[in-house]
Write a protein that holds these residues in place. Structure first.
Motif, mmCIF file in Angstrom:
data_model
loop_
_atom_site.group_PDB
_atom_site.id
_atom_site.type_symbol
_atom_site.label_atom_id
_atom_site.label_comp_id
_atom_site.label_asym_id
_atom_site.label_seq_id
_atom_site.Cartn_x
_atom_site.Cartn_y
_atom_site.Cartn_z
ATOM 1 N N THR A 163 8.255 -13.136 26.016
ATOM 2 C CA THR A 163 8.094 -12.759 26.782
ATOM 3 C C THR A 163 7.587 -13.450 27.392
ATOM 4 O O THR A 163 7.206 -13.311 28.793
ATOM 5 C CB THR A 163 6.437 -12.079 25.800
ATOM 6 N N THR A 164 6.757 -14.466 26.923
ATOM 7 C CA THR A 164 6.829 -15.648 27.870
ATOM 8 C C THR A 164 7.460 -16.321 28.808
ATOM 9 O O THR A 164 6.953 -17.197 29.944
ATOM 10 C CB THR A 164 5.250 -15.993 27.661
ATOM 11 N N ALA A 165 8.324 -16.969 27.995
ATOM 12 C CA ALA A 165 9.905 -17.128 28.980
ATOM 13 C C ALA A 165 10.658 -16.401 30.202
ATOM 14 O O ALA A 165 11.550 -17.363 30.760
ATOM 15 C CB ALA A 165 11.035 -18.165 27.841
ATOM 16 N N GLN A 166 10.743 -14.706 29.958
ATOM 17 C CA GLN A 166 10.871 -13.946 30.255
ATOM 18 C C GLN A 166 12.621 -13.729 30.607
ATOM 19 O O GLN A 166 12.760 -13.657 31.424
ATOM 20 C CB GLN A 166 10.597 -14.623 32.002
ATOM 21 N N ARG A 167 12.930 -13.541 29.045
ATOM 22 C CA ARG A 167 14.661 -14.056 28.961
ATOM 23 C C ARG A 167 14.575 -13.192 27.615
ATOM 24 O O ARG A 167 14.128 -12.598 27.049
ATOM 25 C CB ARG A 167 14.682 -15.533 28.819
ATOM 26 N N LEU A 168 16.092 -12.664 27.380
ATOM 27 C CA LEU A 168 16.354 -12.643 25.906
ATOM 28 C C LEU A 168 17.275 -13.931 25.279
ATOM 29 O O LEU A 168 18.169 -14.417 26.496
ATOM 30 C CB LEU A 168 16.962 -10.640 26.493
ATOM 31 N N THR A 169 17.566 -14.318 24.956
ATOM 32 C CA THR A 169 18.367 -14.552 23.858
ATOM 33 C C THR A 169 18.658 -14.373 22.861
ATOM 34 O O THR A 169 18.660 -13.030 21.672
ATOM 35 C CB THR A 169 16.767 -15.945 23.233
ATOM 36 N N ALA A 170 20.097 -14.786 22.482
ATOM 37 C CA ALA A 170 20.804 -14.051 21.708
ATOM 38 C C ALA A 170 20.628 -15.453 20.653
ATOM 39 O O ALA A 170 21.191 -16.547 20.982
ATOM 40 C CB ALA A 170 21.890 -14.164 21.977
ATOM 41 N N PHE A 171 21.368 -14.783 19.213
ATOM 42 C CA PHE A 171 21.610 -15.851 18.354
ATOM 43 C C PHE A 171 23.078 -15.147 17.117
ATOM 44 O O PHE A 171 22.727 -13.987 17.196
ATOM 45 C CB PHE A 171 21.017 -16.187 16.914
ATOM 46 N N THR A 172 23.873 -16.058 17.249
ATOM 47 C CA THR A 172 24.800 -15.787 15.468
ATOM 48 C C THR A 172 24.297 -15.362 14.644
ATOM 49 O O THR A 172 23.425 -16.513 13.970
ATOM 50 C CB THR A 172 25.609 -16.543 15.729
ATOM 51 N N VAL A 173 24.558 -14.246 13.918
ATOM 52 C CA VAL A 173 23.973 -14.085 12.356
ATOM 53 C C VAL A 173 25.079 -14.457 11.678
ATOM 54 O O VAL A 173 26.198 -14.686 11.785
ATOM 55 C CB VAL A 173 23.740 -12.627 12.707
ATOM 56 N N TYR B 101 20.301 -14.694 25.977
ATOM 57 C CA TYR B 101 21.561 -13.727 27.219
ATOM 58 C C TYR B 101 21.222 -12.464 28.543
ATOM 59 O O TYR B 101 22.040 -12.122 29.145
ATOM 60 C CB TYR B 101 20.963 -12.428 25.488
ATOM 61 N N ALA B 102 20.235 -13.083 28.671
ATOM 62 C CA ALA B 102 19.982 -12.562 30.231
ATOM 63 C C ALA B 102 18.052 -13.417 30.966
ATOM 64 O O ALA B 102 17.283 -13.541 29.828
ATOM 65 C CB ALA B 102 19.632 -11.012 29.744
ATOM 66 N N ASP B 103 18.102 -13.322 31.973
ATOM 67 C CA ASP B 103 17.379 -14.083 32.449
ATOM 68 C C ASP B 103 16.066 -12.914 33.153
ATOM 69 O O ASP B 103 16.762 -12.357 34.199
ATOM 70 C CB ASP B 103 17.550 -15.481 33.719
ATOM 71 N N ILE B 104 15.502 -12.265 32.778
ATOM 72 C CA ILE B 104 14.861 -11.016 33.087
ATOM 73 C C ILE B 104 14.381 -11.426 34.270
ATOM 74 O O ILE B 104 14.386 -10.697 35.342
ATOM 75 C CB ILE B 104 13.849 -10.771 31.841
ATOM 76 N N ALA B 105 13.386 -12.602 34.461
ATOM 77 C CA ALA B 105 12.558 -12.543 36.055
ATOM 78 C C ALA B 105 14.401 -12.910 36.702
ATOM 79 O O ALA B 105 13.027 -11.936 37.703
ATOM 80 C CB ALA B 105 11.878 -14.393 35.409
ATOM 81 N N ALA B 106 14.750 -13.368 36.753
ATOM 82 C CA ALA B 106 15.971 -13.544 37.816
ATOM 83 C C ALA B 106 16.272 -12.023 38.123
ATOM 84 O O ALA B 106 16.363 -11.577 39.112
ATOM 85 C CB ALA B 106 16.950 -14.236 37.860
ATOM 86 N N LEU B 107 16.723 -11.471 36.983
ATOM 87 C CA LEU B 107 17.710 -9.887 37.062
ATOM 88 C C LEU B 107 16.911 -8.273 37.936
ATOM 89 O O LEU B 107 16.819 -7.832 38.612
ATOM 90 C CB LEU B 107 17.637 -9.866 35.913
ATOM 91 N N VAL B 108 15.210 -8.581 37.210
ATOM 92 C CA VAL B 108 14.074 -7.597 37.534
ATOM 93 C C VAL B 108 13.453 -7.949 37.993
ATOM 94 O O VAL B 108 12.659 -7.514 39.360
ATOM 95 C CB VAL B 108 13.680 -6.963 36.134
ATOM 96 N N GLY B 109 12.673 -9.591 38.732
ATOM 97 C CA GLY B 109 11.852 -9.944 39.675
ATOM 98 C C GLY B 109 10.644 -10.524 38.363
ATOM 99 O O GLY B 109 10.169 -10.843 37.780
ATOM 100 N N ALA B 110 10.001 -11.984 39.204
ATOM 101 C CA ALA B 110 9.015 -12.928 38.999
ATOM 102 C C ALA B 110 8.012 -12.147 37.807
ATOM 103 O O ALA B 110 7.965 -12.538 37.216
ATOM 104 C CB ALA B 110 8.976 -13.201 40.037
#
Length: 280
Positions: free
Chosen positions: A158-168, A180-189
Protein backbone atom coordinates in the motif's frame (compact mmCIF):
# COMPACT_ATOMS: atom_id res chain seq x y z
CA UNK A 1 -22.62 0.09 -10.67
CA UNK A 2 -25.37 -0.55 -8.13
CA UNK A 3 -25.53 -0.94 -4.37
CA UNK A 4 -25.52 -4.54 -3.16
CA UNK A 5 -25.39 -4.05 0.64
CA UNK A 6 -24.93 -1.35 3.29
CA UNK A 7 -24.41 -1.04 7.03
CA UNK A 8 -20.66 -1.58 7.52
CA UNK A 9 -18.16 0.84 8.99
CA UNK A 10 -15.09 -0.50 7.14
CA UNK A 11 -15.60 -3.54 4.91
CA UNK A 12 -12.61 -5.82 4.39
CA UNK A 13 -11.89 -9.24 2.89
CA UNK A 14 -15.04 -9.76 0.79
CA UNK A 15 -15.40 -13.36 -0.36
CA UNK A 16 -18.12 -15.05 -2.42
CA UNK A 17 -18.93 -18.65 -1.49
CA UNK A 18 -21.85 -20.90 -2.40
CA UNK A 19 -23.98 -18.03 -3.66
CA UNK A 20 -23.37 -15.72 -0.70
CA UNK A 21 -21.09 -12.81 0.15
CA UNK A 22 -19.05 -12.69 3.34
CA UNK A 23 -16.96 -9.80 4.65
CA UNK A 24 -15.32 -8.43 7.78
CA UNK A 25 -16.17 -5.09 9.36
CA UNK A 26 -12.84 -4.38 11.01
CA UNK A 27 -13.99 -1.08 12.55
CA UNK A 28 -17.44 -2.31 13.53
CA UNK A 29 -16.30 -5.64 15.00
CA UNK A 30 -18.71 -7.73 12.95
CA UNK A 31 -18.85 -10.52 10.40
CA UNK A 32 -21.39 -9.89 7.62
CA UNK A 33 -23.05 -12.31 5.21
CA UNK A 34 -26.23 -12.86 3.22
CA UNK A 35 -25.98 -16.63 3.52
CA UNK A 36 -29.33 -16.66 5.34
CA UNK A 37 -31.03 -14.81 2.49
CA UNK A 38 -30.73 -11.35 4.05
CA UNK A 39 -27.74 -9.13 4.76
CA UNK A 40 -26.95 -9.92 8.39
CA UNK A 41 -24.26 -8.88 10.87
CA UNK A 42 -22.87 -11.13 13.60
CA UNK A 43 -21.06 -9.47 16.50
CA UNK A 44 -17.74 -11.16 17.23
CA UNK A 45 -15.37 -10.81 20.19
CA UNK A 46 -12.29 -11.38 18.02
CA UNK A 47 -12.13 -9.00 15.06
CA UNK A 48 -11.55 -10.74 11.70
CA UNK A 49 -9.73 -9.06 8.84
CA UNK A 50 -8.90 -11.05 5.70
CA UNK A 51 -11.19 -14.00 4.94
CA UNK A 52 -10.77 -17.20 2.93
CA UNK A 53 -12.54 -20.51 2.41
CA UNK A 54 -10.57 -23.71 2.82
CA UNK A 55 -10.98 -26.52 0.26
CA UNK A 56 -13.41 -28.27 2.63
CA UNK A 57 -15.63 -25.16 2.74
CA UNK A 58 -14.71 -23.86 6.18
CA UNK A 59 -14.33 -20.10 6.60
CA UNK A 60 -11.01 -18.92 8.03
CA UNK A 61 -9.96 -15.42 9.00
CA UNK A 62 -6.87 -13.43 9.91
CA UNK A 63 -7.65 -12.27 13.43
CA UNK A 64 -6.63 -8.65 13.16
CA UNK A 65 -5.44 -7.96 16.70
CA UNK A 66 -4.52 -11.52 17.65
CA UNK A 67 -1.64 -13.67 16.48
CA UNK A 68 -3.73 -16.46 15.00
CA UNK A 69 -5.84 -17.64 12.10
CA UNK A 70 -9.39 -18.34 13.17
CA UNK A 71 -11.90 -20.84 11.80
CA UNK A 72 -15.59 -19.96 11.95
CA UNK A 73 -17.76 -22.30 14.02
CA UNK A 74 -20.99 -20.48 13.29
CA UNK A 75 -20.72 -18.58 16.56
CA UNK A 76 -17.08 -17.64 17.03
CA UNK A 77 -13.60 -17.94 15.53
CA UNK A 78 -11.83 -20.94 17.05
CA UNK A 79 -8.08 -21.24 16.47
CA UNK A 80 -7.00 -22.79 13.17
CA UNK A 81 -3.32 -21.80 13.43
CA UNK A 82 -1.41 -20.21 16.31
CA UNK A 83 1.01 -17.50 15.13
CA UNK A 84 2.19 -16.45 18.58
CA UNK A 85 5.94 -15.90 18.50
CA UNK A 86 5.88 -15.43 14.72
CA UNK A 87 3.62 -12.47 13.89
CA UNK A 88 4.99 -9.02 14.76
CA UNK A 89 2.00 -6.78 14.04
CA UNK A 90 -1.68 -6.77 13.09
CA UNK A 91 -2.77 -9.40 10.56
CA UNK A 92 -4.22 -8.26 7.26
CA UNK A 93 -5.45 -9.97 4.12
CA UNK A 94 -5.59 -13.72 3.56
CA UNK A 95 -5.41 -16.03 0.53
CA UNK A 96 -5.12 -19.79 0.12
CA UNK A 97 -4.43 -22.49 -2.45
CA UNK A 98 -6.30 -25.64 -3.41
CA UNK A 99 -4.23 -27.70 -0.96
CA UNK A 100 -5.31 -25.69 2.09
CA UNK A 101 -2.10 -23.67 2.49
CA UNK A 102 -2.64 -20.05 3.47
CA UNK A 103 -0.70 -16.79 3.16
CA UNK A 104 -1.41 -13.83 5.44
CA UNK A 105 -0.07 -10.30 5.86
CA UNK A 106 1.91 -9.53 8.98
CA UNK A 107 1.62 -5.74 8.71
CA UNK A 108 4.50 -5.22 11.12
CA UNK A 109 3.22 -2.21 13.07
CA UNK A 110 -0.04 -0.99 14.57
CA UNK A 111 -0.79 2.34 12.91
CA UNK A 112 -3.96 2.77 14.99
CA UNK A 113 -1.84 2.60 18.15
CA UNK A 114 0.58 5.24 16.92
CA UNK A 115 3.46 2.85 16.27
CA UNK A 116 6.03 4.12 13.74
CA UNK A 117 5.93 2.44 10.31
CA UNK A 118 8.21 -0.49 9.66
CA UNK A 119 8.27 -3.13 6.90
CA UNK A 120 5.91 -6.06 7.20
CA UNK A 121 6.09 -9.70 6.15
CA UNK A 122 4.10 -12.48 4.56
CA UNK A 123 3.50 -15.58 6.64
CA UNK A 124 2.73 -19.03 5.26
CA UNK A 125 0.45 -21.40 7.12
CA UNK A 126 0.62 -24.99 5.89
CA UNK A 127 -2.46 -27.19 5.77
CA UNK A 128 -1.31 -28.91 8.99
CA UNK A 129 -1.29 -25.58 10.86
CA UNK A 130 2.47 -25.07 10.97
CA UNK A 131 3.68 -21.61 9.98
CA UNK A 132 6.80 -19.76 8.87
CA UNK A 133 7.92 -16.47 7.33
CA UNK A 134 7.51 -16.58 3.55
CA UNK A 135 8.83 -13.08 2.69
CA UNK A 136 10.11 -10.01 4.51
CA UNK A 137 10.57 -6.31 3.80
CA UNK A 138 7.04 -5.68 2.47
CA UNK A 139 5.91 -2.04 2.61
CA UNK A 140 2.52 -2.30 4.33
CA UNK A 141 1.40 -5.65 2.87
CA UNK A 142 -2.27 -5.65 1.99
CA UNK A 143 -4.30 -7.46 -0.69
CA UNK A 144 -3.12 -10.93 -1.72
CA UNK A 145 -3.82 -13.06 -4.78
CA UNK A 146 -2.53 -16.30 -6.25
CA UNK A 147 -2.28 -16.43 -10.05
CA UNK A 148 -0.80 -18.73 -12.71
CA UNK A 149 -2.50 -21.75 -11.16
CA UNK A 150 -0.90 -20.98 -7.81
CA UNK A 151 2.64 -20.57 -9.13
CA UNK A 152 2.73 -16.81 -8.45
CA UNK A 153 1.65 -14.81 -5.40
CA UNK A 154 0.92 -11.09 -5.77
CA UNK A 155 0.78 -8.71 -2.80
CA UNK A 156 -0.36 -5.08 -2.71
CA UNK A 157 2.23 -2.87 -1.01
CA UNK A 158 0.00 0.00 0.00
CA UNK A 159 2.55 2.63 1.02
CA UNK A 160 4.87 1.74 -1.90
CA UNK A 161 1.85 2.07 -4.26
CA UNK A 162 2.63 -1.09 -6.20
CA UNK A 163 1.82 -4.74 -6.64
CA UNK A 164 4.72 -7.12 -6.07
CA UNK A 165 4.93 -10.68 -7.37
CA UNK A 166 6.74 -13.74 -5.99
CA UNK A 167 7.28 -17.17 -7.47
CA UNK A 168 5.81 -19.83 -5.20
CA UNK A 169 8.28 -22.66 -4.70
CA UNK A 170 7.42 -26.34 -4.39
CA UNK A 171 7.80 -25.98 -0.62
CA UNK A 172 5.50 -22.95 -0.54
CA UNK A 173 8.29 -20.46 0.03
CA UNK A 174 8.37 -17.24 -1.96
CA UNK A 175 11.23 -16.15 -4.21
CA UNK A 176 12.10 -14.20 -7.37
CA UNK A 177 10.60 -10.98 -6.04
CA UNK A 178 9.64 -8.52 -8.78
CA UNK A 179 7.31 -5.60 -9.50
CA UNK A 180 4.01 -6.67 -11.02
CA UNK A 181 2.41 -3.23 -11.45
CA UNK A 182 3.22 0.36 -10.48
CA UNK A 183 -0.23 1.48 -9.32
CA UNK A 184 0.69 5.14 -8.85
CA UNK A 185 1.98 5.35 -12.42
CA UNK A 186 -0.98 3.47 -13.89
CA UNK A 187 -3.89 4.95 -11.92
CA UNK A 188 -2.56 8.22 -10.51
CA UNK A 189 -0.35 9.59 -7.75
CA UNK A 190 -3.02 9.36 -4.99
CA UNK A 191 -3.72 5.65 -5.65
CA UNK A 192 -2.84 3.28 -2.81
CA UNK A 193 -3.67 -0.37 -3.46
CA UNK A 194 -5.62 -2.19 -0.77
CA UNK A 195 -7.64 -5.31 -1.61
CA UNK A 196 -7.03 -7.19 -4.87
CA UNK A 197 -8.74 -10.00 -6.76
CA UNK A 198 -7.35 -12.24 -9.50
CA UNK A 199 -9.33 -13.07 -12.65
CA UNK A 200 -8.33 -14.77 -15.93
CA UNK A 201 -8.00 -11.28 -17.47
CA UNK A 202 -5.79 -9.75 -14.79
CA UNK A 203 -5.91 -8.49 -11.21
CA UNK A 204 -8.54 -6.05 -10.01
CA UNK A 205 -7.15 -3.52 -7.54
CA UNK A 206 -9.11 -1.37 -5.08
CA UNK A 207 -7.03 1.83 -5.00
CA UNK A 208 -8.64 3.59 -1.96
CA UNK A 209 -7.58 7.24 -2.34
CA UNK A 210 -7.26 6.68 -6.09
CA UNK A 211 -11.08 6.56 -6.18
CA UNK A 212 -11.05 3.77 -8.75
CA UNK A 213 -10.98 0.02 -9.16
CA UNK A 214 -8.39 -0.91 -11.77
CA UNK A 215 -7.71 -4.06 -13.78
CA UNK A 216 -3.96 -4.55 -14.28
CA UNK A 217 -1.72 -7.24 -15.73
CA UNK A 218 2.07 -7.40 -16.00
CA UNK A 219 2.60 -3.67 -15.61
CA UNK A 220 -0.30 -2.58 -17.84
CA UNK A 221 -3.60 -0.90 -17.04
CA UNK A 222 -6.37 -2.76 -18.87
CA UNK A 223 -9.50 -1.13 -17.47
CA UNK A 224 -10.83 1.03 -14.63
CA UNK A 225 -14.08 1.91 -12.93
CA UNK A 226 -14.21 5.26 -11.14
CA UNK A 227 -15.99 5.35 -7.78
CA UNK A 228 -16.56 9.10 -7.51
CA UNK A 229 -15.85 10.37 -4.00
CA UNK A 230 -15.96 6.83 -2.60
CA UNK A 231 -12.82 5.06 -1.40
CA UNK A 232 -12.70 1.48 -2.77
CA UNK A 233 -11.29 -0.82 -0.07
CA UNK A 234 -11.44 -4.41 -1.29
CA UNK A 235 -13.05 -6.56 -3.96
CA UNK A 236 -13.96 -10.05 -5.12
CA UNK A 237 -15.91 -11.66 -7.96
CA UNK A 238 -19.24 -13.43 -7.67
CA UNK A 239 -20.22 -16.61 -9.48
CA UNK A 240 -21.31 -14.67 -12.56
CA UNK A 241 -18.02 -12.82 -13.07
CA UNK A 242 -19.27 -9.53 -11.65
CA UNK A 243 -17.13 -7.54 -9.24
CA UNK A 244 -18.21 -6.83 -5.66
CA UNK A 245 -16.37 -3.85 -4.16
CA UNK A 246 -16.49 -2.41 -0.65
CA UNK A 247 -16.52 1.38 -0.93
CA UNK A 248 -16.11 3.77 2.00
CA UNK A 249 -17.93 7.10 2.29
CA UNK A 250 -16.30 9.76 4.47
CA UNK A 251 -18.82 12.53 3.81
CA UNK A 252 -16.17 14.50 1.96
CA UNK A 253 -13.65 14.40 4.81
CA UNK A 254 -10.05 13.18 4.36
CA UNK A 255 -9.87 9.42 4.80
CA UNK A 256 -7.41 9.40 7.71
CA UNK A 257 -9.37 12.03 9.60
CA UNK A 258 -12.70 10.26 9.09
CA UNK A 259 -11.24 6.93 10.19
CA UNK A 260 -9.77 8.46 13.33
CA UNK A 261 -13.16 9.92 14.24
CA UNK A 262 -14.98 6.72 13.16
CA UNK A 263 -17.13 8.75 10.80
CA UNK A 264 -16.97 6.34 7.90
CA UNK A 265 -19.64 4.13 6.36
CA UNK A 266 -19.12 1.36 3.84
CA UNK A 267 -21.33 -0.05 1.11
CA UNK A 268 -20.82 -2.98 -1.22
CA UNK A 269 -21.33 -2.13 -4.88
CA UNK A 270 -21.82 -4.57 -7.72
CA UNK A 271 -19.97 -3.84 -10.96
CA UNK A 272 -20.43 -5.62 -14.27
CA UNK A 273 -17.15 -5.83 -16.24
CA UNK A 274 -18.93 -4.24 -19.20
CA UNK A 275 -19.12 -1.01 -17.16
CA UNK A 276 -15.33 -0.70 -17.02
CA UNK A 277 -13.54 1.90 -19.09
CA UNK A 278 -11.12 -0.14 -21.22
CA UNK A 279 -7.69 1.33 -21.86
CA UNK A 280 -6.40 -1.27 -24.35
Amino acid sequence: MRTYATGMTWGEGPRWHDGALWLSDTQGGRLWSDRSGSWTATDVESVPNGLWFLPDGRLVAAMMHEKRIGVWTGERFATHADLDGLATGPLGDLVGDRHGNLYVDDVGFAAHAGEPPRPGRLLRIAADGSADVAAEGIEFPNGLALIDDGRTLVVAETTAQRLTAFTVGADGRLGDRREYADIAALVGAPARPDGIWATPDGIWVATTSGHAVALVRDGRLLARVDTGQGFPIACCADGAGRLLVTVADTGGRPLGEALADRRVSTSVVLIDPSEAQRTT
